[in-house]
Design a protein around this motif. Structure first.
Motif, mmCIF file in Angstrom:
data_model
loop_
_atom_site.group_PDB
_atom_site.id
_atom_site.type_symbol
_atom_site.label_atom_id
_atom_site.label_comp_id
_atom_site.label_asym_id
_atom_site.label_seq_id
_atom_site.Cartn_x
_atom_site.Cartn_y
_atom_site.Cartn_z
ATOM 1 N N ILE A 136 4.630 28.156 7.639
ATOM 2 C CA ILE A 136 4.062 29.395 8.442
ATOM 3 C C ILE A 136 3.585 29.542 9.070
ATOM 4 N N ALA A 137 2.653 28.362 8.838
ATOM 5 C CA ALA A 137 1.569 28.382 10.242
ATOM 6 C C ALA A 137 1.697 28.974 11.213
ATOM 7 N N MET A 138 3.003 28.535 11.575
ATOM 8 C CA MET A 138 3.918 28.175 13.390
ATOM 9 C C MET A 138 4.647 29.624 13.194
ATOM 10 N N LEU A 139 4.323 30.468 12.301
ATOM 11 C CA LEU A 139 5.165 31.506 11.826
ATOM 12 C C LEU A 139 3.969 32.189 12.884
ATOM 13 N N LEU A 140 2.888 32.595 11.945
ATOM 14 C CA LEU A 140 1.449 32.916 12.605
ATOM 15 C C LEU A 140 1.433 32.507 13.889
ATOM 16 N N SER A 141 1.901 31.356 14.694
ATOM 17 C CA SER A 141 1.208 31.457 15.899
ATOM 18 C C SER A 141 2.506 32.050 16.558
ATOM 19 N N ASN A 142 2.736 31.869 16.150
ATOM 20 C CA ASN A 142 4.545 32.713 17.641
ATOM 21 C C ASN A 142 4.092 34.136 17.331
ATOM 22 N N THR A 143 3.974 35.244 16.759
ATOM 23 C CA THR A 143 3.636 35.869 16.608
ATOM 24 C C THR A 143 2.511 36.784 17.601
ATOM 25 N N MET A 152 1.287 -0.975 0.302
ATOM 26 C CA MET A 152 0.126 0.508 0.296
ATOM 27 C C MET A 152 0.652 0.923 -0.040
ATOM 28 N N PRO A 153 0.354 2.572 -1.191
ATOM 29 C CA PRO A 153 1.776 3.590 -0.769
ATOM 30 C C PRO A 153 1.009 4.183 0.154
ATOM 31 N N ALA A 154 2.667 5.024 0.623
ATOM 32 C CA ALA A 154 2.315 6.064 1.707
ATOM 33 C C ALA A 154 1.249 6.766 2.671
ATOM 34 N N ILE A 155 0.637 7.007 3.451
ATOM 35 C CA ILE A 155 -0.384 8.469 2.884
ATOM 36 C C ILE A 155 0.212 9.457 2.754
ATOM 37 N N ARG A 156 0.079 10.155 2.418
ATOM 38 C CA ARG A 156 0.383 11.416 2.475
ATOM 39 C C ARG A 156 -0.155 12.658 3.508
ATOM 40 N N MET A 157 1.219 12.751 4.015
ATOM 41 C CA MET A 157 0.798 13.793 5.055
ATOM 42 C C MET A 157 0.226 15.198 4.373
ATOM 43 N N ASP A 158 -1.301 15.718 4.355
ATOM 44 C CA ASP A 158 -1.514 17.115 3.831
ATOM 45 C C ASP A 158 -0.896 17.996 4.443
ATOM 46 N N GLY A 159 0.672 19.021 4.650
ATOM 47 C CA GLY A 159 0.600 20.121 5.184
ATOM 48 C C GLY A 159 -0.334 21.129 5.085
ATOM 49 N N ALA A 194 -3.649 25.230 7.683
ATOM 50 C CA ALA A 194 -5.033 25.832 7.468
ATOM 51 C C ALA A 194 -5.792 25.980 8.585
ATOM 52 N N ARG A 195 -5.669 24.803 9.129
ATOM 53 C CA ARG A 195 -6.373 24.975 10.416
ATOM 54 C C ARG A 195 -5.547 25.785 10.955
ATOM 55 N N TRP A 196 -4.653 25.709 11.148
ATOM 56 C CA TRP A 196 -3.352 26.031 12.488
ATOM 57 C C TRP A 196 -3.753 27.908 11.732
ATOM 58 N N LYS A 197 -3.894 27.767 10.283
ATOM 59 C CA LYS A 197 -4.209 29.522 9.697
ATOM 60 C C LYS A 197 -5.652 30.167 9.970
ATOM 61 N N GLU A 198 -6.363 29.319 10.552
ATOM 62 C CA GLU A 198 -7.250 30.056 10.680
ATOM 63 C C GLU A 198 -7.620 30.300 11.975
ATOM 64 N N ALA A 249 -4.087 36.381 7.998
ATOM 65 C CA ALA A 249 -4.839 36.137 8.948
ATOM 66 C C ALA A 249 -4.675 37.076 9.685
ATOM 67 N N GLY A 250 -4.804 38.854 9.159
ATOM 68 C CA GLY A 250 -5.454 39.719 9.851
ATOM 69 C C GLY A 250 -3.598 40.042 10.699
ATOM 70 N N ILE A 251 -3.060 39.715 10.625
ATOM 71 C CA ILE A 251 -1.450 40.767 11.063
ATOM 72 C C ILE A 251 -1.118 41.110 10.255
#
Ligand code: NDP
Length: 281
Positions: free
Chosen positions: A265-272, A1-8, A13-17, A60-62
């Motif tokens: 990028i999502a983590m940069l928003l979170s850290n900011t 079975m091919p690997a599950i693609r981890m959809d970054g 998108a959830r972190w950005k929201e 994100a409104g930053i």
């Protein structure tokens, strides 16, 4: 079975929201989250990265401000810019886009960024905090990898994690985070002997080398989670450090593009937002 693609992209998108909601909350409390980015020189990849960060902040409104310095700017000019941003109470996060032009000293500039505004987590104070398990800013790429592993329910505790690459911005903090999550960690680099033997033992394999196709299918333990941090510009476009055939062996695999880069990028928003929220919102 091919690997599950981890959809970054989807996880980011959830972190950005979440970031958008947090920014909205700050605004309601009279604080405009503000990231200042210093871009010195003309490196084309850096310009793309900075544009992506600006776009993500805007969505994100930053508030983001990019301070552009010439390719031949002086160390003094750059350091003065950092010090001015440190003093500005309206600026919550400061990011110095790397790499800097060759004549400038990266270490000296990064050391000047106030640790409380160091949303990239590159200051020695934050690196030290990470090492001894204290709260501080964590570099965005390894933090994003942790969130991606979490999102896919990949067990870490007691597992063997092998990291290829020991840079201060990816490999070393990645090792600290996986160790803190109770993995047994092996950190590899260009002097490591018997690399494939080690990688074949990895339940979690993180490739942060910067060489296209460096990790071959033969280096992967069947079913392993393989995290491809590499971003390499080739004739065929962007590729990671892991060859395509890896998908036949791995259990989980991050694509490039659309994997770790999005999480960074999502983590940069979170850290900011973490930095802005210290101002009472
Ligand atoms: P560095 O060049 O700083 O580090 C590369 C690491 O790979 C070094 O530790 C080096 O070892 C090691 N290495 C090189 N050759 C070998 C080898 N033959 N065997 C084992 N190890 C080797 O790179 P970065 O950590 O900054 O970045 C790594 C990759 O990740 C790059 O492609 C970069 O573009 C990408 N990246 C992606 C991000 C994202 O958001 N997805 C963010 C940041 C980086 P040694 O220390 O001994 O020289």
């Amino acid at each position: 079975m091919p690997a599950i693609r981890m959809d970054g992209r989807a996880v980011a998108a959830r972190w950005k929201e979440e970031a958008r909601k947090r920014a909205e909350h700050c605004l309601e409390h009279g604080v405009t989250p503000h990231l200042a980015v210093i871009l010195a020189g003309e490196d084309p990849a850096s310009r793309v990265y900075v544009r992506n960060k600006e776009n993500a902040c805007a969505k994100a409104g930053i508030r983001s401000t990019v301070i552009r310095l010439a390719q031949d700017c002086t160390q003094e000019e750059l350091e003065k810019t950092v010090l001015t941003l440190n003093e500005d109470p309206g600026v919550h996060g400061i990011l110095v886009q790397l790499p800097l032009p060759k004549h400038l000293c990266e270490a000296r500039v990064l050391a000047l960024v106030h640790p409380d505004k160091d949303v990239d987590g590159f200051h020695a104070m934050n690196a030290g905090r990470l090492m001894i398990g204290q709260k501080g800013f964590v570099p965005c790429t390894p933090l994003g990898v942790m969130k991606l592993l979490e999102a896919y329910g990949i067990p870490i505790c007691g597992k063997h994690a092998v990291i290829i690459g020991r840079s201060n911005i990816v490999g070393k903090p990645m090792a600290m985070l996986l160790l803190a999550a109770n993995a047994t960690v092996t950190l590899c680099h260009s002097h490591t002997q018997g690399l494939a033997e080690l990688t074949r033992q990895a339940d979690i394999l993180v490739a942060a080398v910067g060489k296209p196709g460096f990790v071959t299918a033969e280096m992967i333990k069947p079913g392993a989670a393989v995290i491809d941090v590499g971003i390499n510009r080739t004739q065929d476009g962007l590729t990671g450090d892991v060859e395509e055939r890896a998908a036949d062996v791995a259990g989980f695999l991050t694509p490039v593009p659309g994997g770790v880069g999005q999480m960074t990028i999502a983590m940069l928003l979170s850290n900011t937002l973490d930095a802005a929220e210290r101002h009472g919102c």
